[in-house]
Design an enzyme around this catalytic site. Structure first.
Site, PDB file in Angstrom:
ATOM      1  N   SER A 273       0.837  -1.185   0.000  1.00 36.33           N
ATOM      2  CA  SER A 273       0.000   0.000   0.000  1.00 36.33           C
ATOM      3  C   SER A 273       0.872   1.234   0.000  1.00 36.33           C
ATOM      4  CB  SER A 273      -0.897   0.019   1.241  1.00 36.33           C
ATOM      5  OG  SER A 273      -0.090   0.251   2.389  1.00 36.33           O
ATOM      6  N   LYS A 274       0.226   2.362  -0.115  1.00 37.97           N
ATOM      7  CA  LYS A 274       0.953   3.613  -0.160  1.00 37.97           C
ATOM      8  C   LYS A 274       1.765   3.818   1.118  1.00 37.97           C
ATOM      9  CE  LYS A 274       0.438   7.060  -3.289  1.00 37.97           C
ATOM     10  NZ  LYS A 274      -0.298   7.407  -4.449  1.00 37.97           N
ATOM     11  N   ARG A 275       1.225   3.368   2.211  1.00 43.40           N
ATOM     12  CA  ARG A 275       1.917   3.577   3.484  1.00 43.40           C
ATOM     13  C   ARG A 275       3.064   2.603   3.671  1.00 43.40           C
ATOM     14  NH1 ARG A 275      -1.669   3.394   8.380  1.00 43.40           N
ATOM     15  NH2 ARG A 275       0.287   3.999   9.362  1.00 43.40           N
TER      16      ARG A 275
END
Length: 506
Positions: A273-275
RNA sequence: GGCCCGUUCGUCUAUCGGUUAGGACAUAAGAUUUUCAAUCUUAUAAGAGGGGUUCGACUCCCCUACGGGCUACCA
């Protein structure tokens, strides 16, 4: 130095055994950026098509009106192009099987839904969302083992009743009549035969009440009419494939070959994910990665050529790629290995080929006017930093002191090299650097070595403080070529300033 | 909960019943060096557990454990 493209696989291309050139498609949904997992799926489709001299179709699955994001389309196109994955058919490219946006093919889906309705293979369902939700809750509470999912409430509605509701304009969906207790079997090219009891499948929706098809109907209809021979998609679709098989059967069509690709996981084993590290392809571009490096790296996630070859250019990937060697196991995205690989590719680039991109990054860094005017100077700087960088962004980010005086001194290095004992050395250097001719790396090295000998100290005692004084940091290119590139005036100015800085601290 | 998929060094992987289980990244040590990086040497490191099948299992089968997916009028 290990160079990319050393594997020599070109020329080993084989034709697809079954004879006909395959047709594959990548079918993203424009709901957001293209993440590396999607890119890897696209890459495998592309490689497979090229390897077998087949066609690669790009199709946009925009049947979800609620989640549609217009800018996602541009991101997807840009991402694929950046990675060098050109599609033979699809948006922008055209082709004989368009349109390539599902939102523009609704007539086709409706026609086939009607066909199924007429054949008694599907039925209209008027159940409200509220009823469906209540049903789901009750099933949950009762922990029903079998028969969970839709309860076929509308399956037995008689024609008159259906006609009445239709006339009244009641919203409805079209559902497939799933047969009772029957084995649904398909062959996955990567995992082998997978069998499901149809009792596990509920009467899935084919057409939504807004008139758009579900993924299930649309992908089957499109794959059929676009003559797709191989469906290579993420393995989250395995559980849905039996439904698709049933739709193919109901429509009287032969299903394509299925091959489900393993997922790509983040370092902690969770979803990417982006995180958890970047997930978007374009984020990697922005972070200074090279497309050929990301492509090569992605190819090795869930696939391996079988020998110990890892650095492969596009031609080699195409030549070596086969479905047989695609792994069933999920792969973790190892950023450190990507960095390494990117560094290898970066070394293979010439200074000239890097110039435009690095200059673009420098231009965004708020440098003094005219600092970037001299192209030869820029090339010299890139050459000095390229070999010790892994990403393009590092070349730009670490070389700013070539365009403006350092704003501060790295504390750790300053503690080590900016001691009081450096003051007389600075004075000597200031004195001699003003007169050395020419201001070349050779002459400078001679100056430094000579002075060190005279003073009976190691050359490092002069070199390190000088480096920190002119660059502000304790690492970088060889000092003498650095000084030469900086020029006498700049070097003297910065040394003078460093001297004052040291003196001022007592 | 049910169904499905998966499980070789920390990570990506090789092995298609018989190997000292190989390579790469990462890590550590050494060499080199004006720093950093690079480079070169070397080292550490793996078949989830339990049952079978077999002369012989990492490899085939079953069970368990763990991880993941699906179970929407999302894809």
């Amino acid at each position: 130095m290990t160079r990319p493209g050393i594997c020599g696989k070109i020329g080993e291309m084989t034709d697809w055994k079954e004879g006909m050139p395959p047709v594959v498609r990548f079918a993203p949904s424009p709901t957001g950026y293209l993440h590396v997992g999607g890119a890897r799926t696209a890459l495998f489709n592309f490689l497979f098509a090229r390897h077998h001299h087949g066609r690669f179709i790009l199709r946009i699955e925009d049947t979800d009106q609620k989640r549609y994001q217009p800018q996602a389309l541009e991101e997807i196109f840009a991402s694929l192009k950046w990675l060098g994955l050109d599609w033979d058919e699809g948006p922008e490219a055209g082709g004989d099987h368009g349109p390539y946006f599902q939102s523009q093919r609704t007539e086709l889906y409706r026609r086939h839904a009607d066909e199924l309705l007429a054949a008694g293979r599907a039925y209209r369902c008027f159940c409200s969302e509220e009823r469906l939700m209540r049903l789901r809750q009750e099933q949950e509470k009762a922990k029903m083992v079998r028969g969970s999912g839709y309860d076929r409430h509308c399956r037995g509605l008689d024609e008159a009743e259906v006609g009445r509701r239709l006339a009244a304009g009641a919203p409805h969906v079209v559902r497939l009549k799933v047969p009772d207790d029957r084995a649904v079997i398909f062959h996955d090219r990567i995992r082998g035969d997978i069998a499901t009891d149809s009792a596990q499948l509920d009467d899935l929706v084919l057409l939504k009440s807004d008139g758009f098809p579900t993924y299930h109907l649309a992908n089957v209809v499109d794959d059929h009419w676009m003559e797709v021979t191989h469906v290579l998609r993420g393995d989250e679709w395995i559980a849905s494939t039996p439904k698709h098989i049933l739709i193919y059967e109901a429509l009287g069509w032969a299903p394509p070959v299925f091959a489900h690709m393993p997922v790509i996981l983040a370092a902690d084993g969770g979803k990417l994910s982006k995180r958890r590290g970047a997930a978007s392809v374009l984020d990697y571009q922005r972070a200074g990665f090279l497309p050929e490096a990301l492509r090569n790296f992605l190819a090795l996630l869930g696939w391996a050529p079988g020998d110990d070859c890892e650095l492969m250019n596009l031609e080699e990937l195409i030549a070596a790629f086969t479905l047989e060697r695609v792994q069933a196991k999920a792969a973790v995205f190892d950023q450190a290995k990507l960095e390494w690989m990117n560094g290898v590719y970066l070394q293979g680039h010439s200074v000239e080929s890097l110039l435009a991109e690095v200059r673009l990054l420098w231009e965004g860094m708020d440098l003094p006017a005219g600092a970037l005017a001299d192209e030869e100077h820029l090339k010299k700087v890139i050459a000095m930093f390229k070999e010790r960088s892994k990403r393009i962004s590092e070349i730009a980010g670490n070389s700013l002191y070539f365009f403006r005086d350092p704003l501060e001194y790295e504390p750790q290095a300053a503690r080590k090299y900016f001691k009081g004992e450096a003051l007389p050395l600075f004075d000597d250097l200031l004195d001699r650097l003003a007169g050395v001719e020419p201001f070349s790396r050779e002459a400078l090295e001679g100056l430094y070595r000579g002075l060190a000998e005279e003073r009976g100290i190691a050359a490092g005692k002069l070199i390190h403080p000088t480096r920190l004084a002119v660059s502000g940091v304790g690492f970088g290119p060889g000092l003498f070529e650095m000084l030469e590139a900086l020029g006498r005036e700049t070097v003297l100015r910065r040394l003078q300033r460093a001297r004052e800085h040291v003196a001022g601290r007592g």
